[in-house]
Scaffold this motif. Structure first.
Motif: not given
Ligand code: GAR
Length: 208
Positions: A26-31, A104-110, A182-185
């Protein structure tokens, strides 16, 4: 395949959601790497279980925030990151780090930014009597929790809610929202430019 490095300080449930999304296509990347400032972060176990390289970089022993951040930049670069994802990384970052990865730096904030930057967001939403609360994903800039918001998800606040129940509701939303953004990016659909977030060539409207 785009290379994702995730920074954590704790449980890593958002890390897990991103790992799962990559594994399920579902996400075209690799951690490719997970870095924690805390040696006992459970997210390190999640990463190791998934066969992902980990590194602990304790902030203790550094003279100041800038020197810690310089070491963190080197650690992220060692993994060759295309995208750097803060997932419960509970450190205030200086321009030394933000400048190295801005865009290219993302954060999630509650919280529903611009409301409740900083800590204790669930209790603050309750104390304010809000009837809705939620989560934001944003590009990171030098301003704490102040970079352009990319996407938000809302939850209803019920009279029976406390900070723990709200945190649980918000987490469920986070685990869908963060892999999606993340997938959009990694698909090249999402950029930061002129201090704004852009999706598919359109400016995303400011929130709030
Ligand atoms: C998440 O709720 C995330 O939004 C929050 O920490 C939690 C980490 O959970 N981040 C912040 O508060 C950043 N200021 P997790 O470790 O289970 O992913």
């Amino acid at each position: 395949m785009k290379r994702i490095v995730v920074l954590i300080s704790g449980s890593g449930s958002n890390l897990q959601a991103i790992i799962d999304a990559c594994g399920e296509g579902r996400l075209n990347g690799q951690v490719v790497g997970v870095i924690s400032n805390k040696a006992d972060a459970y997210g390190l176990t999640r990463a190791a279980t998934a066969g992902i390289a980990t590194q602990v970089l304790s902030h203790k022993g550094f003279a100041d925030r800038e020197s810690y951040d310089a070491a963190l930049v080197a650690a992220v670069n060692d993994f060759g990151a295309d995208l750097v994802v803060l997932a419960g990384f509970m450190r205030i970052l200086t321009p030394v780090f933000v400048g190295a990865f801005e865009g290219r730096l993302l954060n999630i904030h509650p919280s529903l930014l611009p409301k409740y930057k900083g800590l204790n967001t669930h209790q603050r939403a309750l104390d304010a009597g809000d009837n809705e609360h939620g989560v934001s994903v944003h590009f990171v800039t030098a301003e704490l929790d102040g970079g352009p918001v990319i996407a938000q998800a809302k939850v209803a606040v019920d009279s029976s809610d406390n900070a723990d129940s709200l945190a649980h509701k918000v987490h469920l939303k986070e685990h869908v929202l963060y892999p999606m953004v993340c997938g959009w990016f990694v698909d090249g659909r999402l950029q930061m430019g002129e201090g704004k977030a852009w999706l598919d060539g359109q400016v995303l409207p400011p929130c709030g």
